[in-house]
Structures are given as structure tokens and as C-alpha cells.
Write an enzyme that holds these catalytic residues in place. Sequence first.
Site, mmCIF file in Angstrom:
data_model
loop_
_atom_site.group_PDB
_atom_site.id
_atom_site.type_symbol
_atom_site.label_atom_id
_atom_site.label_comp_id
_atom_site.label_asym_id
_atom_site.label_seq_id
_atom_site.Cartn_x
_atom_site.Cartn_y
_atom_site.Cartn_z
ATOM 1 C CE LYS A 66 17.611 44.754 -1.599
ATOM 2 N NZ LYS A 66 17.187 42.951 -0.801
ATOM 3 C CB SER A 82 17.089 40.093 0.520
ATOM 4 O OG SER A 82 16.437 40.725 0.976
#
Length: 178
Positions: free
Chosen positions: A100, A47
Site C-alpha cells: 500500500k 488494490s
Amino acid sequence: MFDREVHLKHMGSSFLWNCTKKFITAAVITVTVSDRYVTVIPVRGGSMSPTFNPKTGSLMEDVFDDYVLVEKFCLGNYKFSHGDVVVFRSPLNHKETHIKRIAALPGEWFGTYHNHDVIQIPLGHCWVEGDNTASSMDSKSFGPIPLGLIRGRVTHVVWPPQRIGAVKSTPPQRLSSF
């Protein structure tokens, strides 16, 4: 002869006790540093590719996950910037940890591309997204995250050796704040 045997036994137990004390001291220091200051964690999945775990086709890079240094000094006053890569507990499952990039900070207006909304990020929250939007469970899935879920800021890749270096804190190019 008897005195020598007693002395050797005492030296052996004394040596063992000294080693045990040093090991316990080192363990306590390691746990304290890891809990309060810095830690090293693995990055799983794609990701955040290409920032972490880039798939280049090289067998060596495809086998090893990146390991990153996470500093925790930023947690004292929750001082973050656009583009910082952060580690946080999932708002959906507290046992999961995600990595993230911060795309929007508290109080900002933010345009989301996945559904073309413009939202204001609540105070005490931020918007996070993965660099690889095609395979990222992030704020597009669960909305803005509370700053209290953040466990630290990623500063460096420390493994594998060919990828050692600082992590750039660059805001995502594809997103816009209003």
C-alpha cells in the site's frame, strides 16, 4: 591404467565438491541479501492498480502480475515519506503481506473519507491506503499500522519487461492531512 582411473574419480568428486561449495555459498549470499537489503516479490490483486497490475485489456498485461523490487535500508531508522509504497505484514493476519501507499505519518492529523473522521496517527504508526480504493484492504479496514510491521519500500517494477521502471512516491491526491 589403475592410477588414471583413480585420478579421474578424484577429479569427478573434486569437481562435484567444488560445485556444491559454490552453490551453497551463492545460496547463503542470496538469502542474506534478500533478508537484509533487497528482495523481489510479486504483486497480487488490483488494490494498487493502476500503479501495479494495471488492467488495460491487453492479454499480456492481464496474464502477468507485476514483480517489484523492495529495498530494506529504510527499516534501519523507519524513515518514510508521504506517498512511499511499502510492503507490510497484515495487522490482522501475520501470514499475509500487503502493498500500500503511505498517506499519513506518525503524529499527523488525517481526514478519512470513508467515514468523515479526523484522527491523529499514533506515534510509531502510519496510515496506508491502496491506489484503487474500491478494492483495497488497508487502514480504512484495520486502522493505522505499526511501523514495525513494514518489511520494506517498493522502488521499482522489475517485471513484466514493458513495465520496468521506478515507482513514483507520490502522495495520494484524494486524501488530505491536517
